[in-house]
Write an enzyme that holds these catalytic residues in place. Structure first.
Site, PDB file in Angstrom:
ATOM      1  N   LYS A  74       0.797  -0.985   0.164  1.00 15.51           N
ATOM      2  CA  LYS A  74      -0.312   0.204   0.264  1.00 15.51           C
ATOM      3  C   LYS A  74       0.781   1.346   0.212  1.00 15.51           C
ATOM      4  O   LYS A  74       1.873   1.376   0.331  1.00 15.51           O
ATOM      5  CB  LYS A  74      -0.966  -0.295   1.444  1.00 15.51           C
ATOM      6  CG  LYS A  74      -2.167   1.019   1.327  1.00 15.51           C
ATOM      7  CD  LYS A  74      -2.607   0.848   2.592  1.00 15.51           C
ATOM      8  CE  LYS A  74      -3.686   1.982   2.914  1.00 15.51           C
ATOM      9  NZ  LYS A  74      -4.847   2.218   3.944  1.00 15.51           N
ATOM     10  N   SER A 152      -9.928   1.983   2.913  1.00 11.79           N
ATOM     11  CA  SER A 152      -9.165   2.647   1.884  1.00 11.79           C
ATOM     12  C   SER A 152      -7.702   1.817   1.096  1.00 11.79           C
ATOM     13  O   SER A 152      -7.315   2.496  -0.080  1.00 11.79           O
ATOM     14  CB  SER A 152      -8.186   3.571   2.717  1.00 11.79           C
ATOM     15  OG  SER A 152      -7.258   3.327   4.064  1.00 11.79           O
ATOM     16  N   SER A 176     -10.325  -0.619   7.127  1.00 15.37           N
ATOM     17  CA  SER A 176      -9.397  -0.293   5.444  1.00 15.37           C
ATOM     18  C   SER A 176      -9.024  -1.516   5.078  1.00 15.37           C
ATOM     19  O   SER A 176      -8.754  -1.627   3.710  1.00 15.37           O
ATOM     20  CB  SER A 176      -8.391   1.091   5.454  1.00 15.37           C
ATOM     21  OG  SER A 176      -9.573   2.326   5.096  1.00 15.37           O
TER      22      SER A 176
HETATM   23  N1  GLN Z   1     -13.458   4.435   6.077  1.00 21.87           N
HETATM   24  C1  GLN Z   1     -13.027   4.666   7.128  1.00 21.87           C
HETATM   25  C2  GLN Z   1     -12.164   6.049   7.199  1.00 21.87           C
HETATM   26  O1  GLN Z   1     -12.618   6.972   6.261  1.00 21.87           O
HETATM   27  C3  GLN Z   1     -11.742   4.011   7.562  1.00 21.87           C
HETATM   28  C4  GLN Z   1     -10.649   4.480   6.861  1.00 21.87           C
HETATM   29  C5  GLN Z   1      -9.106   3.981   7.183  1.00 21.87           C
HETATM   30  O2  GLN Z   1      -9.635   2.675   7.745  1.00 21.87           O
HETATM   31  N2  GLN Z   1      -8.241   3.576   7.165  1.00 21.87           N
HETATM   32  O3  GLN Z   1     -12.003   6.867   8.200  1.00 21.87           O
END
Ligand code: GLN
Length: 491
Positions: A74, A152, A176
């Site tokens: 990532k 994400s 995410s």
């Molecule tokens: N979708 C969640 C957010 O936007 C979690 C994102 C994540 O786990 N990095 O905060």
């Protein structure tokens, strides 16, 4: 098309059937031909050099389990000498001067990095649509009906689902790893907070962020996790724990396993087809000797509001370092220093990131701190206590990972709250610091994967992997792949 697992590849490499250079080149070709936009950058020369080194190590008798296996990283992880954007314009020219500890550990284990995967900007999002580098297409969607891969870690999930990499790293602050794993039909593990070092992983919300593996199988997740964990003095929240082999108890019997089904995870917003498929999965566990009972996590409804104060608060502080002075993007025209900061941040950050910074700065400002931030911390404690209580009588908890399957690209971008609701089942776990895994547990009528979410007590990743693995031994959902024959990248 069948899935290729890390353990199969490791086997092929150790038997001499294939070299790491050949394998790595094969995946690099697939990446170059694919149209999913799953990668932000690749550096073929670097990957091949690493593969050569792995082959040399093997020639000297090195038998490290994942020696020479390539995986995707990532783009939140710093890798020395490599472009590291975190999905943001503000880091479009940032070449990291050091390597994140988890990546370094993987490299030391002989793993080859294939490239940096696309992601929501600064990991803020659930669809990969906040990336400055464009949306990623979910391999389970089609050209006529493009679907989001989740986020994400959307690029990582799409890369593994489309077999552009046999596995990838992800990070999970509120879901995410698990949500994109569910949307793309993968196994995604969020370890306990403190298990993997956060050093060199660009910070979003430091009290919640965790790195973890995204793979096709629980066995692969265990193998990869083995290489990622461990104490790191450069992360003050890193845990010093005895060494553990996560593959060791993966095949243990589940006879007598006590599964709790939190009734709050089967609430109104849950897609009925998903609910049915989860019930089927739970029934499979019964046949494996588990007992099932309904439990309650009564403060679940407080998780989202609490998270959307705490995470933005921490983000607003973490992101203050992006000021155009030391590294990253700097506005071209400005009148003085303050104007430079303002223009750099205005131009460099996307809308969602700005929204989070504003919410966070507001929640932390004097006069509002007690009303929002302190209160959110208290709710966090209540949520955490709920888990402690139910784990007195349960070994693991199960439910759906997400309330819906992968949705259409563009369908939720104008409605942040509906986007935030994606993580309704995953966020409580981050607030409590617990480990959890999502595994593919079925396909809907529309041929879309759904995720079974399994949560265990703190530091019991081995139990989670055991529970996930046993399911994958008696079912074949994890082997289902999207039809991507239209893609040139299909092999
Ligand atoms: N979708 C969640 C957010 O936007 C979690 C994102 C994540 O786990 N990095 O905060």
């Amino acid at each position: 098309m069948t899935i290729t697992t890390l353990s199969e590849l490791a086997q092929q490499l150790s038997s001499g059937k294939q070299s790491s250079v050949e394998l790595t080149q094969d995946y690099l070709n697939r990446i170059e031909e694919s149209k999913h936009n799953a990668f932000i950058s690749i550096d073929p020369e670097k990957s091949i050099t690493a593969a050569k080194k792995a082959d040399e190590r093997r020639a000297t008798g090195d038998t490290a389990p994942l020696l020479g296996v390539p995986i995707a990283q990532k783009d939140i992880f710093c890798i020395e000498g490599t472009l590291t954007t975190c999905g943001s314009k503000i880091l479009e020219n940032f070449v990291a001067p050091y390597t994140a500890t988890v990546v370094q550990k993987m490299h030391d284990a002989g793993i080859v990095s294939l490239g940096k995967t696309n992601m929501d900007e600064f990991a803020m999002g659930s669809s990969n649509e906040t990336s400055y580098y464009g949306s990623v297409s979910n391999p389970w969607g089609s050209q006529e009906q493009p679907l989001v891969p989740g986020g994400s870690s959307g690029g990582s999930a799409a890369a593994v689902a489309a077999q552009l990499a046999p596995a990838a790293t992800g990070t999970d602050t509120g879901g995410s790893i698990r949500q994109p794993a569910a949307f793309c039909g993968l196994t995604g593990l969020k370890p306990s907070y403190g298990r993997c070092s956060r050093y060199g992983m660009i910070a979003f919300a430091s009290s919640l962020d965790q790195a973890g593996p995204m793979t096709h199988t629980a066995e692969d997740a265990a193998l990869l996790l083995n290489t990622m964990v461990g104490f790191d003095s450069r992360d003050s929240t890193s845990l010093e724990l005895p060494a553990e082999d996560f593959t060791h108890n993966i095949d243990n019997s589940l006879e007598g396993l006590r599964i709790g089904l939190p009734k709050e995870f089967f609430s109104d917003g849950l897609d009925s087809e998903i609910a049915e498929l989860i019930e089927n999965a739970v029934r499979t566990y019964e046949t494996l000797g588990a007992t099932i009972k309904e439990v309650s996590l009564p403060n679940t409804h407080l998780a989202l509001p609490s998270y959307y104060v705490i995470a933005p608060a921490e983000a607003s502080s973490n992101l203050s370092r992006f000021d155009g002075v030391r590294y990253g993007y700097r506005a071209e025209e400005y009148s003085d220093l303050v104007d430079m900061y303002t223009k750099t941040r205005t131009e460099g950050f996307g809308e969602e990131v700005k929204r989070r910074i504003m919410i966070g700065a507001y929640a932390l400002s004097s006069g509002y701190y007690d009303a929002y931030y302190s209160k959110a911390q208290k709710l966090r404690r209540l949520i955490s206590d709920d888990f402690t209580r139910v784990f007195e009588n349960c070994d693991v908890l199960m439910g759906p990972t997400t309330p819906t399957t992968a949705f259409a690209q563009g369908s939720r971008t104008d409605d942040p709250v509906s986007m935030y609701l994606n993580d309704i089942y995953t966020i409580p776990v981050n607030l409590a610091g617990l480990p959890a895994i999502s595994i593919q547990a079925g396909l809907t009528q529309q041929n879309l994967p759904i995720g079974l979410h399994i949560i265990s007590p703190y530091l019991q990743e081995a139990k989670l992997l055991n529970v996930a693995h046993k399911f994958q031994q008696v079912t074949d959902w994890h082997q289902k792949t999207p039809t991507i024959s239209a893609e040139k990248g299909d092999k």
